[in-house]
Design a protein around this motif. Structure first.
Motif, short mmCIF file in Angstrom:
data_model
loop_
_atom_site.label_atom_id
_atom_site.label_comp_id
_atom_site.label_asym_id
_atom_site.label_seq_id
_atom_site.Cartn_x
_atom_site.Cartn_y
_atom_site.Cartn_z
N LYS A 119 -1.28 0.62 4.53
CA LYS A 119 -1.92 -0.39 5.02
C LYS A 119 -0.98 -1.21 5.66
O LYS A 119 -1.29 -1.72 6.90
CB LYS A 119 -2.66 -1.21 3.79
N SER A 120 0.43 -1.27 5.45
CA SER A 120 1.26 -2.19 6.06
C SER A 120 1.61 -1.48 7.60
O SER A 120 1.71 -2.07 8.50
CB SER A 120 2.44 -2.15 5.32
N LYS A 163 17.98 -2.42 7.45
CA LYS A 163 17.89 -0.84 7.28
C LYS A 163 17.13 -0.50 8.83
O LYS A 163 17.74 0.82 9.20
CB LYS A 163 16.68 -0.55 6.27
N VAL A 164 16.21 -1.16 9.38
CA VAL A 164 15.55 -0.82 10.59
C VAL A 164 16.42 -0.82 11.71
O VAL A 164 16.56 0.13 12.48
CB VAL A 164 14.33 -1.45 10.88
N GLY A 193 8.23 -3.53 13.96
CA GLY A 193 7.66 -4.81 13.37
C GLY A 193 7.14 -4.50 12.18
O GLY A 193 7.55 -5.07 10.98
N VAL A 194 6.43 -3.41 11.92
CA VAL A 194 5.73 -2.94 10.58
C VAL A 194 7.03 -2.50 9.61
O VAL A 194 6.85 -2.66 8.37
CB VAL A 194 4.66 -2.16 10.55
N LEU A 195 7.80 -1.80 10.10
CA LEU A 195 8.89 -1.28 9.07
C LEU A 195 9.93 -2.58 8.87
O LEU A 195 10.45 -2.56 7.61
CB LEU A 195 9.80 -0.32 9.99
N THR A 196 9.93 -3.43 9.64
CA THR A 196 10.74 -4.77 9.26
C THR A 196 10.06 -5.30 7.97
O THR A 196 10.76 -5.86 7.29
CB THR A 196 10.99 -5.74 10.38
N GLY A 250 5.01 -10.42 11.10
CA GLY A 250 5.69 -9.14 11.67
C GLY A 250 4.45 -8.42 12.37
O GLY A 250 4.75 -7.54 13.17
N SER A 251 3.49 -8.37 11.81
CA SER A 251 2.35 -7.42 12.17
C SER A 251 1.95 -7.86 13.78
O SER A 251 1.74 -7.07 14.78
CB SER A 251 0.93 -7.63 11.48
#
Length: 426
Positions: free
Chosen positions: A213-214, A82-83, A72-75, A355-356
């Motif tokens: 932080k993301s 990419k993920v 989720g956070v990488l997206t 996303g978070s």
């Protein structure tokens, strides 16, 4: 002036990229699921204990949980494509190493890390796509869109992943099935990486503090929005009970009632086939009439607690009746659909940070693959199959209670208006 996205072709209100992404998910998860319902009995036949098999799946689940969170956070940071590509590559690496150096050498020490590496794959591929779905789907059909995702996900993992092995096992054997999984995943992965676009938001290029932080946003949102955390717990419960069954239940059915692995695979596939069909019906009913929270609370959580116990006691009542087992499996597959609106509900609790929020839902889904085998490994030798099944049923009943606290702001406002009207009338 219309944007490119406004001019995009749609099907039933969904962008065609999303629709093709569902196809990619089904194919990818078919490959991922070809061994799930038979690997544990197979490893035990090769000399592993039930506890060792449970530990293997627990390691897999722990890695899967981590990957589920970061999907989720990488997206949010990099975009879905990419993920998804990272997920595809890690799955292929883990699968090849697991077959060649784990299974063929019958080395438990190699099985643990290689099967764990493979656990990175499908969460990064599928759950990053699911985040994209929540951004790209109109709110009015969001639960339906999520239902279609889970229909594709379970259709690949459990339906194709059960019927294909049941048919092909006598022809190509266990190792042959595992190699065929590579082809399934490769095809699904390529389709997904082609059709999914990084149009959700721009890649973050801030300083390291902003990126950190993301990465932590999935956990910090649980403090900002406690209901998101509750949703994550319910998501853990969602898959824990049902995900535990292939680890020990086929052995129980075989030793106590004479059911074969092929029969369990057929029942398992039939259950998930019913789940797919009703995954397209229950979300519609939930969107239009019943509401997301009540669907999850009563049909999903409470219903699955009851059905798990029905599954346990059916063989005691009907013996080795394959028909009775299949009927219970179908009903369980339908009941499980009650959890489908959960992703839409949690995403709606944090509309600016979907996303978070979805990272927590995905993390919960991944954690279930760790918790389920861990519970089996810890308790199967102490309280047996019946005790373990009651633990999982109790978890579902707990989930039904927790859903009392998952009201959307609109539902809370409606309740306040109803209370005010009652006071004025009194």
């Amino acid at each position: 002036m219309k944007t490119v996205l406004d001019q995009e072709r749609t099907l039933g209100g969904l962008p065609m990229g999303v629709v093709w992404g569902f196809v990619a998910t089904l194919i990818f998860m078919a490959g991922d699921g070809l061994e799930h319902a038979w690997l544990s009995p197979y490893l035990i036949e090769k000399g592993l204990t039930v506890q060792q098999s449970a530990t293997l799946f627990a390691v897999y689940g722990a890695v899967l949980a981590i990957a589920s969170y970061f999907s989720g956070v990488l997206t949010e940071m990099w975009g879905p494509r990419k993920v998804m590509l990272i997920g595809l590559v890690t799955w292929l690496i883990g699968q090849v190493l697991f077959i060649e150096y784990g299974l063929k050498l019958n080395s438990y020490a190699i099985m643990l890390p290689t099967y764990g590496i493979r656990g990175l794959g499908y969460p990064l591929f599928c759950y990053s796509f699911l985040v994209w779905v929540t951004y790209r789907s109109p709110d009015r059909i969001l639960a339906t869109a999520v239902g279609l995702f889970w229909a594709a996900w379970s259709g690949g993992l459990y339906v194709v992943g059960s019927f294909f092995p049941a048919y092909m096992l006598p022809k190509i054997g266990y190792i042959g099935l595992l190699w065929s999984a590579v082809a399934w995943v490769l095809v699904g992965g390529i389709i997904g990486c082609i059709v999914v676009k990084d149009d959700m938001r721009k890649e973050q290029k801030g300083n390291p503090k902003e990126k950190l932080k993301s990465l932590l946003s999935g956990f910090t949102i649980c403090i900002e929005q406690p209901k998101v955390a509750i949703g994550g717990v319910v998501r853990i419960i969602n898959s824990t009970g049902i995900g535990s069954l292939p680890i020990f239940f086929p052995l129980y059915l075989h030793s106590e009632y004479g059911f074969t692995t092929e029969q369990f695979l057929q029942m398992w596939g039939t259950m998930w086939f019913a789940n797919i069909i009703f995954n397209l019906i229950i979300p519609y009913i939930s969107d239009k009439w019943l509401g997301w929270r009540k669907t999850i609370q009563w049909l999903g959580s409470f219903g699955m607690g009851v059905m798990l116990l029905v599954m346990l006691y059916t063989p005691q009542v009907f013996g080795s009746s394959f028909l009775a087992l299949n009927i219970v499996g179908i009903l369980m597959g339908i009941t499980l659909c009650g959890f489908v609106p959960l992703s839409a509900l949690v995403a709606s609790l944090a509309p600016e940070k979907k996303g978070s929020a979805m990272a927590i839902v995905s993390f919960g889904a991944g954690m279930s693959y760790f918790i389920a085998p861990a519970i089996v490994g810890l308790f199967i030798g102490i309280i047996g199959v019946h005790g373990v099944m009651w633990i999982f049923a109790g978890m579902y009943f707990l989930g039904a209670y927790l859903m009392k606290f998952m009201k959307l702001p609109s539902e809370e406002k409606q309740n306040k208006r109803e209370i005010l009207v009652e006071k004025q009338a009194g």
